[in-house]
Design a protein around this motif. Structure first.
Motif, PDB file in Angstrom:
ATOM      1  N   ASP A  25       9.391  -2.804   1.461  1.00  6.75           N
ATOM      2  CA  ASP A  25       8.419  -1.799   1.907  1.00  6.75           C
ATOM      3  C   ASP A  25       9.121  -0.463   2.080  1.00  6.75           C
ATOM      4  O   ASP A  25       9.724  -0.193   3.117  1.00  6.75           O
ATOM      5  N   GLY A  26       9.028   0.384   1.051  1.00  4.97           N
ATOM      6  CA  GLY A  26       9.704   1.674   1.104  1.00  4.97           C
ATOM      7  C   GLY A  26       8.886   2.765   1.768  1.00  4.97           C
ATOM      8  O   GLY A  26       9.422   3.786   2.180  1.00  4.97           O
ATOM      9  N   ASP A  27       7.576   2.555   1.892  1.00  2.00           N
ATOM     10  CA  ASP A  27       6.682   3.558   2.483  1.00  2.00           C
ATOM     11  C   ASP A  27       5.609   2.838   3.299  1.00  2.00           C
ATOM     12  O   ASP A  27       4.542   2.504   2.776  1.00  2.00           O
ATOM     13  N   PRO A  28       5.849   2.595   4.584  1.00  5.85           N
ATOM     14  CA  PRO A  28       4.876   1.872   5.414  1.00  5.85           C
ATOM     15  C   PRO A  28       3.522   2.563   5.529  1.00  5.85           C
ATOM     16  O   PRO A  28       2.532   1.912   5.871  1.00  5.85           O
ATOM     17  N   THR A  29       3.452   3.863   5.214  1.00  6.01           N
ATOM     18  CA  THR A  29       2.172   4.568   5.364  1.00  6.01           C
ATOM     19  C   THR A  29       1.131   4.116   4.340  1.00  6.01           C
ATOM     20  O   THR A  29      -0.058   4.393   4.520  1.00  6.01           O
ATOM     21  N   ASN A  30       1.563   3.456   3.249  1.00  4.01           N
ATOM     22  CA  ASN A  30       0.580   3.026   2.245  1.00  4.01           C
ATOM     23  C   ASN A  30       0.244   1.538   2.353  1.00  4.01           C
ATOM     24  O   ASN A  30      -0.503   1.008   1.524  1.00  4.01           O
ATOM     25  N   GLN A  81      -4.764   0.066   3.646  1.00  6.14           N
ATOM     26  CA  GLN A  81      -5.752   1.034   3.188  1.00  6.14           C
ATOM     27  C   GLN A  81      -7.063   0.940   3.964  1.00  6.14           C
ATOM     28  O   GLN A  81      -8.058   1.565   3.606  1.00  6.14           O
ATOM     29  N   GLY A  82      -7.046   0.139   5.030  1.00  5.75           N
ATOM     30  CA  GLY A  82      -8.184   0.093   5.941  1.00  5.75           C
ATOM     31  C   GLY A  82      -9.402  -0.626   5.417  1.00  5.75           C
ATOM     32  O   GLY A  82     -10.513  -0.425   5.916  1.00  5.75           O
ATOM     33  N   ALA A  83      -9.209  -1.497   4.435  1.00  4.76           N
ATOM     34  CA  ALA A  83     -10.351  -2.208   3.851  1.00  4.76           C
ATOM     35  C   ALA A  83     -10.293  -3.710   4.142  1.00  4.76           C
ATOM     36  O   ALA A  83     -10.961  -4.496   3.483  1.00  4.76           O
ATOM     37  N   GLY A  84      -9.467  -4.089   5.115  1.00  6.35           N
ATOM     38  CA  GLY A  84      -9.339  -5.493   5.463  1.00  6.35           C
ATOM     39  C   GLY A  84      -8.477  -6.283   4.495  1.00  6.35           C
ATOM     40  O   GLY A  84      -8.455  -7.509   4.541  1.00  6.35           O
ATOM     41  N   GLU A  85      -7.762  -5.563   3.636  1.00  5.73           N
ATOM     42  CA  GLU A  85      -6.994  -6.218   2.573  1.00  5.73           C
ATOM     43  C   GLU A  85      -5.539  -6.471   2.958  1.00  5.73           C
ATOM     44  O   GLU A  85      -4.804  -7.141   2.227  1.00  5.73           O
ATOM     45  N   PHE A  86      -5.096  -5.947   4.118  1.00  6.43           N
ATOM     46  CA  PHE A  86      -3.684  -6.002   4.497  1.00  6.43           C
ATOM     47  C   PHE A  86      -3.487  -6.957   5.668  1.00  6.43           C
ATOM     48  O   PHE A  86      -4.111  -6.818   6.717  1.00  6.43           O
ATOM     49  N   ASP A  87      -2.622  -7.943   5.463  1.00  6.57           N
ATOM     50  CA  ASP A  87      -2.281  -8.876   6.539  1.00  6.57           C
ATOM     51  C   ASP A  87      -1.022  -9.638   6.144  1.00  6.57           C
ATOM     52  O   ASP A  87      -1.085 -10.605   5.393  1.00  6.57           O
ATOM     53  N   PRO A  88       0.150  -9.222   6.625  1.00  8.13           N
ATOM     54  CA  PRO A  88       1.406  -9.871   6.230  1.00  8.13           C
ATOM     55  C   PRO A  88       1.530 -11.322   6.677  1.00  8.13           C
ATOM     56  O   PRO A  88       2.454 -12.014   6.236  1.00  8.13           O
ATOM     57  N   SER A 144       1.108  -7.391   1.714  1.00 12.60           N
ATOM     58  CA  SER A 144       2.162  -7.417   2.721  1.00 12.60           C
ATOM     59  C   SER A 144       2.828  -6.067   2.927  1.00 12.60           C
ATOM     60  O   SER A 144       3.400  -5.812   3.975  1.00 12.60           O
ATOM     61  N   GLY A 145       2.827  -5.195   1.897  1.00 15.66           N
ATOM     62  CA  GLY A 145       3.370  -3.859   2.092  1.00 15.66           C
ATOM     63  C   GLY A 145       4.473  -3.429   1.160  1.00 15.66           C
ATOM     64  O   GLY A 145       4.914  -2.273   1.208  1.00 15.66           O
ATOM     65  N   GLY A 146       4.967  -4.320   0.301  1.00 18.41           N
ATOM     66  CA  GLY A 146       5.985  -3.897  -0.652  1.00 18.41           C
ATOM     67  C   GLY A 146       5.436  -2.873  -1.632  1.00 18.41           C
ATOM     68  O   GLY A 146       4.244  -2.873  -1.948  1.00 18.41           O
ATOM     69  N   ASP A 147       6.306  -1.971  -2.108  1.00 14.67           N
ATOM     70  CA  ASP A 147       5.835  -0.889  -2.975  1.00 14.67           C
ATOM     71  C   ASP A 147       6.934  -0.416  -3.924  1.00 14.67           C
ATOM     72  O   ASP A 147       8.072  -0.910  -3.888  1.00 14.67           O
ATOM     73  N   VAL A 197      -1.944   4.332 -10.602  1.00 12.82           N
ATOM     74  CA  VAL A 197      -1.080   3.541  -9.732  1.00 12.82           C
ATOM     75  C   VAL A 197      -1.892   3.121  -8.505  1.00 12.82           C
ATOM     76  O   VAL A 197      -2.605   3.946  -7.918  1.00 12.82           O
ATOM     77  N   ASP A 198      -1.794   1.861  -8.135  1.00 14.94           N
ATOM     78  CA  ASP A 198      -2.522   1.393  -6.961  1.00 14.94           C
ATOM     79  C   ASP A 198      -1.998   2.081  -5.703  1.00 14.94           C
ATOM     80  O   ASP A 198      -0.791   2.315  -5.563  1.00 14.94           O
ATOM     81  N   LYS A 199      -2.901   2.398  -4.785  1.00 17.24           N
ATOM     82  CA  LYS A 199      -2.518   3.113  -3.563  1.00 17.24           C
ATOM     83  C   LYS A 199      -1.506   2.339  -2.732  1.00 17.24           C
ATOM     84  O   LYS A 199      -0.696   2.943  -2.022  1.00 17.24           O
ATOM     85  N   HIS A 200      -1.541   1.026  -2.792  1.00 23.03           N
ATOM     86  CA  HIS A 200      -0.557   0.233  -2.053  1.00 23.03           C
ATOM     87  C   HIS A 200       0.841   0.343  -2.660  1.00 23.03           C
ATOM     88  O   HIS A 200       1.842   0.163  -1.957  1.00 23.03           O
ATOM     89  N   MET A 201       0.888   0.611  -3.952  1.00 16.35           N
ATOM     90  CA  MET A 201       2.167   0.659  -4.656  1.00 16.35           C
ATOM     91  C   MET A 201       2.843   2.017  -4.540  1.00 16.35           C
ATOM     92  O   MET A 201       4.055   2.134  -4.740  1.00 16.35           O
ATOM     93  N   GLY A 202       2.071   3.067  -4.250  1.00 15.54           N
ATOM     94  CA  GLY A 202       2.631   4.412  -4.147  1.00 15.54           C
ATOM     95  C   GLY A 202       1.911   5.372  -5.072  1.00 15.54           C
ATOM     96  O   GLY A 202       0.711   5.248  -5.319  1.00 15.54           O
ATOM     97  N   SER A 203       2.656   6.320  -5.612  1.00 20.48           N
ATOM     98  CA  SER A 203       2.078   7.370  -6.453  1.00 20.48           C
ATOM     99  C   SER A 203       2.707   7.347  -7.837  1.00 20.48           C
ATOM    100  O   SER A 203       3.716   6.665  -8.082  1.00 20.48           O
ATOM    101  N   LEU A 204       2.121   8.117  -8.736  1.00 20.59           N
ATOM    102  CA  LEU A 204       2.708   8.267 -10.065  1.00 20.59           C
ATOM    103  C   LEU A 204       4.108   8.854  -9.959  1.00 20.59           C
ATOM    104  O   LEU A 204       5.020   8.438 -10.683  1.00 20.59           O
TER     105      LEU A 204
END
Length: 566
Positions: A57-62, A65-72, A79-82, A132-139
């Protein structure tokens, strides 16, 4: 209009970058991004395969995404890896001996599918093939990763999907092939979108006559008979919306989408998911189409200075002992009936299956001898076929195998034709198939797992270094020297390349030490230096006798590599 614009943009970008390469060379100064670099000699590479969400997880801020999809705590959710997390661990990966990173699809995904109560953290359920998926980061994150790998003399492999998108529609049992609107239903609770956001893949509503006529999808239910070729190619794989890859519009869109990642990010190779669910003819078009607006992948790669772009497909089949029907099918995706090339390579699943049987299930070592000889005969390019012991689709090797068996397997894939693949976490003795390497991720035990002093990390690094420093192990021709047809026990082979020879020997017995004498074909007096061993405190050098034989004593579960002096 938007779709045409995307295709033209890809072609224009390829042309611009090609001109830059021609004018300036493929290397960039230290303060510039190094995206377009020449292809390596792929048979000499070693791949580290990363399930991005579970690596670092290099960027915990991503993460959320507040859609109930995140739960490690839940293996079904993010889980948060990016991507940034991978870049942060390049030194760790490089130290292991890997020369290329293969990451799961980074594209914008369906985050949660309520129809199966599972999430798309793995990346194989696309909603947009060019974002690029928002969980993965940016272009920018992805471009930075590519550049950082290239500056470390490493390469980037992107996992791609051409068979399907996410699960955005389904049939409720009333399906009629002559009336695709009948029984069609929208997956209205899909998160974060209920349909793909990229044209033409957003035309997925069979109840709209215009979208149905566009024929972007196969309007079909799930596969119920995997032995039926029509269902295999045209029905939905576990609910995933099946693309009509016979449609020229779909073919152009997929070429454009994936050419974009080569031109924009500098991707060096593709791994192609679920290749067996797409007809071989699609891949001939995908790789070699002569279309100025959306050229084939090989042409896009060439225009970006990558003359040996590697694309390897997944054909998830193994062969029964002393059989090769699955191998022949795999070869049919690399070479067509006329002898023309299709895909450069496929994953070597038959070798994976035989290694598992011989190393862990006490099968006769002669089965491995057959498999090695067969792969050298059936496959036109065995040296480009990635070899592996486990991955994200099968159990971890150590979930059922022992440490000694794993080390034997690692030694074998590092000394046989093919490109060795190390699944992330193997070097840390993982048993959880998709466990996280970072402390806050799924099944991590609350701690990081980047220990460069770990015994398996050190062993893999040793074997990788041996392979990289001795081309006989990556380019040599194998010859079986000894095997046991009755059960576990001795197995030995010779690798020959130019003037160098390696002899590799293992004992798969758990209890019995064996001493074997076998012919080497080498001149009397030839000395072979001990280069690596497993399960033995030391290994003496070998000297070929008058009768061209050597005698080897092998403790239970041992393995050895000897090399002729250079």
């Amino acid at each position: 209009m938007r779709y045409t614009h995307v295709r033209l943009r890809s072609a224009i970008l390829a042309a611009i970058i090609s001109c830059c390469i021609a004018a300036c060379g493929s290397s960039d100064s230290s303060d510039q991004l190094a995206l377009q670099v020449p292809s390596p000699e792929w048979r000499d590479q070693i791949i580290y395969f990363i399930l991005t969400d579970r690596f670092n997880d290099g960027d915990p801020t991503n993460d959320n995404q507040g859609a109930g999809e995140f739960d490690p705590t839940n293996n079904a959710k993010y889980s948060g890896g990016d991507i940034r997390g991978i870049e942060q661990k390049i030194a760790y990966i490089h130290g292991l001996g890997a020369t290329a990173v293969w990451l799961t699809p980074p594209v914008a995904n369906q985050w949660w599918d309520p129809l199966v109560n599972y999430g798309g953290y793995h990346g194989y359920w696309a909603a947009n093939f060019e974002q690029v998926d928002k969980h993965m980061g940016s272009l920018d994150d992805y471009r930075n990763l590519s550049s950082a790998l290239h500056k470390s003399q490493m390469y980037l492999i992107q996992d791609i999907v051409v068979n399907h998108t996410g699960d955005f529609f389904f049939y409720d049992g009333a399906w009629n092939a002559n009336n695709p609107a009948l029984g069609w239903s929208r997956n209205t609770a899909s998160v974060p979108v209920t349909a793909p956001t990229q044209a033409p893949f957003n035309m997925d509503d069979a109840t709209d006559p215009a979208q149905r006529a566009a024929d972007i999808y196969h309007w079909t239910p799930d596969i119920s008979d995997f032995g039926n070729p029509d269902q295999l190619f045209n029905y939905q794989l576990y609910g995933l919306d099946d693309l009509n890859t016979e449609n020229p519009v779909v073919r152009e869109a997929l070429r454009s989408s994936y050419g974009y990642w080569i031109s924009t990010v500098g991707v060096d190779a593709f791994r192609i998911d679920t290749a067996f669910y797409v007809p071989q003819a699609f891949f001939s078009d995908f790789m070699y189409a002569n279309d100025p607006a959306a050229p084939g992948i090989r042409q896009v790669a060439l225009s970006n200075g990558k003359a040996s772009f590697l694309a390897f497909g997944e054909g998830f089949v193994t062969d029964a002992p002393y059989q090769n029907a699955s191998s022949v099918k795999i070869e049919s995706y690399m070479v067509d009936p006329s002898g023309a090339d299709i895909l450069p390579a496929m994953l070597n699943y038959p070798l994976y299956g035989t290694l598992w049987d011989v190393l862990t299930q006490r099968h006769a070592t002669a089965e491995l001898g057959y498999r090695i000889q067969d792969m050298m005969q059936v496959f036109r390019r065995p040296y480009l076929m990635p070899t592996f012991l486990d991955n994200h689709d099968v159990d971890r090797f150590l979930a059922h195998g022992t440490m000694a068996e794993l080390q034997q397997g690692l030694l074998l894939i590092m000394t046989l034709p093919g490109i060795p693949v190390i699944y992330y976490g193997t070097e840390q003795a993982f048993t959880e198939q998709r466990g996280a390497m970072f402390a806050n991720g799924y099944a991590s035990g609350g701690r990081d797992h980047f220990d460069t002093a770990a015994p398996l990390y050190q062993f893999i690094a040793q074997m990788a270094n041996l392979r990289k420093n001795n081309k006989v192990l990556s380019r040599g021709t194998p010859a079986i020297l000894d095997q046991d047809s009755a059960g576990p026990g001795a197995f030995a082979y010779k690798m020959s390349y130019q003037s160098t020879v390696a002899i590799v020997a293992i004992n798969t017995s758990d209890t019995a030490a064996v001493t074997r004498t076998f012919a080497t074909g080498l001149p009397h007096g030839t000395a072979l230096e001990s280069s690596a061993s497993v399960g033995a405190s030391s290994s003496l050098s070998l000297v070929v006798g008058v009768d061209q034989t050597v005698t080897i004593a092998m403790p239970p579960r041992s393995a050895f590599v000897w090399l002729t002096a250079r």
